[in-house]
Design an enzyme around this catalytic site. Structure first.
Site, PDB file in Angstrom:
ATOM      1  N   HIS A   1       1.249   4.804   4.340  1.00 24.17           N
ATOM      2  CA  HIS A   1       0.533   5.367   3.194  1.00 24.17           C
ATOM      3  C   HIS A   1       0.937   6.824   2.967  1.00 24.17           C
ATOM      4  CE1 HIS A   1      -2.937   2.279   3.935  1.00 24.17           C
ATOM      5  NE2 HIS A   1      -1.794   1.713   3.604  1.00 24.17           N
TER       6      HIS A   1
ATOM      7  N   SER B   1       0.817  -1.224   0.000  1.00 24.36           N
ATOM      8  CA  SER B   1       0.000   0.000   0.000  1.00 24.36           C
ATOM      9  C   SER B   1       0.844   1.264   0.000  1.00 24.36           C
ATOM     10  CB  SER B   1      -0.951   0.003   1.200  1.00 24.36           C
ATOM     11  OG  SER B   1      -1.790  -1.124   1.179  1.00 24.36           O
TER      12      SER B   1
END
Length: 285
Positions: free
Chosen positions: A263, A206
């Site tokens: 992220h 991610s």
């Protein structure tokens, strides 16, 4: 399908009009600077011949709506794999790790790939600090957490997005470019998560994906190109999803912890590389 060089022109030749025409006709292509020239690439010799004929008639892209439509080129899955070797290799390694770690359930295997070493004592987990891990020479841990995935949904979502974004960057900036960016975003996102949460168990692509997203986003704004033009709503959806994850709703619903710092770290690093890459591409245009 092998990429074919259609045109090799001096850097002072303005290709923007012809590139705009190719974009209107939805012709897959990329323009790269190589050896002091700008080179136009397309997939396949058949399409290359048609594009050469099109350039001979409309070198400035003046054809507009009157330009003949080229037949659509649909690449097969294996042709796309051959054209995107680093994207394919990264996904293959990810799938192998997923199988070895038994979808994130084999903690003995995960302990060799996690950012810091750990050991289990019943239901308790004891995690080392990063300095102790690196002192033992286990430098691979700085990167390998991006290969760990916990569950099929986690793997499926990350794999699909890496396939979509990775191919775009590999087509535009080459295999080495994608490989370098993947390692950089993996390193940045892992360090960001560790700096925010301390020793913890986390993994997944991610952070790398948000890096690739930020790279395409900023690069495209500075040096517009067809490869980095994402479908409408994709950027907004990904940023909204990031904000939703940061609210802590998934932890509250006991769906598991989200590595939000990874992220954000990946996204910010990607925006920086997109800024630098876009500026360089704009200057050389």
């Amino acid at each position: 399908m092998t990429a074919v060089a259609v045109l090799r022109l001096p850097l002072d030749n303005d290709l923007s009009g012809f590139v705009a025409l190719l974009q209107r006709l939805r012709v897959p292509h990329r323009v790269a600077e190589e050896g002091g020239e700008q080179v136009l690439w397309v997939p396949g010799e058949a399409l290359a011949e048609q594009v050469r004929e099109l350039y001979a008639r409309y070198p400035q892209g003046d054809g507009g709506e009157s330009a003949p439509a080229l037949p659509p080129v649909r690449e097969g899955f294996f042709s796309q794999l051959r054209r995107s070797p680093v994207t394919a290799l990264m996904l293959l390694v990810t799938f192998i790790v997923f199988a070895v770690t038994l979808a994130g359930e084999n903690y003995a295997a995960i302990s060799w790939l996690s950012f810091v070493d750990f050991r289990l004592d019943g239901d308790n987990i004891s995690l080392n600090y990063l300095d102790a891990t690196l002192e033992s020479g286990q430098w691979w841990r700085l990167i390998t957490p991006m290969l760990i995935h916990f569950g099929w949904l986690h793997l499926a979502m990350n794999s699909l997005w890496y396939w979509e974004l990775g191919r775009r960057i590999e087509f535009r900036q080459g295999a080495i470019g994608l490989f370098g960016l993947t390692l950089l975003f993996g390193l940045a996102s892992n360090f960001a998560q560790y700096a925010w949460a301390g020793p913890s168990l986390f993994g997944g692509l991610s952070g790398v994906l948000y890096g690739l997203l930020g790279h395409c986003w900023i690069y495209q704004r500075l040096a517009p190109n067809a490869a980095y033009r994402l479908p409408p709503g994709v950027l907004v959806m990904m940023l909204v999803w990031l904000l939703i994850c940061m609210t802590g709703i998934f932890e509250l619903l006991q769906f598991g912890a989200i590595a939000n710092a990874a992220h954000v770290g990946g996204l910010l690093t990607g925006c920086l590389t997109g800024l630098l890459g876009g500026m360089l591409a704009r200057r050389s245009a």
